[in-house]
Design a protein around this motif. Structure first.
Motif, short mmCIF file in Angstrom:
data_model
loop_
_atom_site.label_atom_id
_atom_site.label_comp_id
_atom_site.label_asym_id
_atom_site.label_seq_id
_atom_site.Cartn_x
_atom_site.Cartn_y
_atom_site.Cartn_z
N ASP A 288 0.80 -1.28 0.06
CA ASP A 288 0.04 -0.08 0.09
C ASP A 288 0.81 1.46 -0.18
N CYS A 289 2.10 1.33 -0.22
CA CYS A 289 2.99 2.38 -0.30
C CYS A 289 2.61 3.06 -1.47
N VAL A 290 2.63 4.47 -1.23
CA VAL A 290 2.33 5.48 -2.22
C VAL A 290 3.35 6.51 -2.39
N ALA A 291 4.06 6.67 -3.64
CA ALA A 291 4.98 7.73 -3.69
C ALA A 291 4.60 9.16 -3.30
N ASP A 292 5.46 9.92 -2.76
CA ASP A 292 5.32 10.95 -2.00
C ASP A 292 4.48 11.13 -0.79
N LEU A 293 3.62 10.07 -0.70
CA LEU A 293 3.00 10.01 0.54
C LEU A 293 3.48 9.39 1.74
N TRP A 294 4.68 8.55 1.24
CA TRP A 294 5.25 8.06 2.30
C TRP A 294 6.95 8.45 2.36
N TYR A 295 7.57 7.93 3.35
CA TYR A 295 8.91 8.30 3.36
C TYR A 295 9.76 6.90 3.76
N TYR A 296 11.11 7.08 3.64
CA TYR A 296 11.93 6.17 3.88
C TYR A 296 12.82 6.49 5.15
N SER A 297 12.89 5.75 6.23
CA SER A 297 13.84 5.82 7.40
C SER A 297 14.16 4.79 7.96
N SER A 298 15.43 4.47 8.35
CA SER A 298 15.80 3.42 9.23
C SER A 298 15.65 2.03 8.40
N GLY A 299 15.67 2.23 7.16
CA GLY A 299 15.62 0.86 6.54
C GLY A 299 14.25 0.21 6.31
N GLN A 300 13.09 1.24 6.45
CA GLN A 300 11.88 0.98 6.04
C GLN A 300 10.90 2.10 5.76
N CYS A 301 9.92 1.75 4.88
CA CYS A 301 9.16 2.68 4.25
C CYS A 301 7.91 2.84 5.13
N LEU A 302 7.69 4.23 5.37
CA LEU A 302 6.41 4.47 6.41
C LEU A 302 5.46 5.52 5.64
N PRO A 303 4.31 5.69 6.35
CA PRO A 303 3.39 6.47 5.71
C PRO A 303 3.51 8.08 6.59
N LYS A 304 3.50 9.20 5.56
CA LYS A 304 3.76 10.47 6.24
C LYS A 304 2.67 10.73 7.20
N PRO A 305 2.74 11.12 8.33
CA PRO A 305 1.85 11.76 9.39
C PRO A 305 0.73 12.51 8.51
N VAL A 306 -0.57 12.63 8.97
CA VAL A 306 -1.53 13.39 8.31
C VAL A 306 -1.80 14.40 9.22
N PRO A 307 -1.71 15.62 8.76
CA PRO A 307 -1.93 16.79 9.83
C PRO A 307 -3.39 16.95 10.23
N PRO A 308 -3.23 17.20 11.62
CA PRO A 308 -4.97 17.08 12.32
C PRO A 308 -5.87 18.16 11.28
N PRO A 309 -7.09 17.92 11.30
CA PRO A 309 -7.91 18.85 10.68
C PRO A 309 -8.06 20.10 11.48
N GLU A 310 -8.35 21.13 10.50
CA GLU A 310 -8.70 22.54 11.14
C GLU A 310 -9.73 22.46 11.83
N PRO A 311 -9.83 23.14 12.87
CA PRO A 311 -11.02 23.30 13.64
C PRO A 311 -12.05 23.97 13.03
N GLU A 312 -13.40 23.66 13.00
CA GLU A 312 -14.25 24.39 12.14
C GLU A 312 -14.75 25.58 13.03
N PRO A 313 -15.17 26.88 12.44
CA PRO A 313 -15.32 27.87 12.99
C PRO A 313 -16.60 27.93 13.86
N GLN A 314 -16.81 28.41 15.08
CA GLN A 314 -18.04 28.26 15.85
C GLN A 314 -18.78 29.63 15.55
N PRO A 315 -20.07 29.18 15.47
CA PRO A 315 -20.98 30.38 15.23
C PRO A 315 -21.07 31.41 16.41
N GLU A 316 -20.95 32.64 16.29
CA GLU A 316 -20.87 33.57 17.35
C GLU A 316 -22.40 33.86 18.02
#
Length: 73
Positions: free
Chosen positions: A45-73
């Motif tokens: 399931d490795c995908v170019a540019d969405l995974w990285y190589y480190s310490s002899g293995q391929c790993l998925p890049k972390p996904v950023p947390p979602p932006e908080p939704e604005p709260q109505p005032e």
């Protein structure tokens, strides 16, 4: 599966931390490449540019947390 690693291209997290090196391509079979590029085994399931190589293995890049939704005032 095989991952083509580009050790001249660092891979960073969304926060700017160095993760490892770029997975430039994923393929079923290896083909000749110019140094310093190299092939390594990777998960199916490795995908170019969405995974990285480190310490002899391929790993998925972390996904950023979602932006908080604005709260109505």
């Amino acid at each position: 599966m095989k991952a083509l690693i580009s050790p001249n291209e660092p891979a960073y997290s969304y926060g700017g931390n160095l993760l490892g090196y770029r997975v430039a391509q994923v393929n079923d079979v290896e083909f000749p490449v110019a140094p310093p590029l190299f092939w390594t085994d990777c998960p199916d399931d490795c995908v170019a540019d969405l995974w990285y190589y480190s310490s002899g293995q391929c790993l998925p890049k972390p996904v950023p947390p979602p932006e908080p939704e604005p709260q109505p005032e």
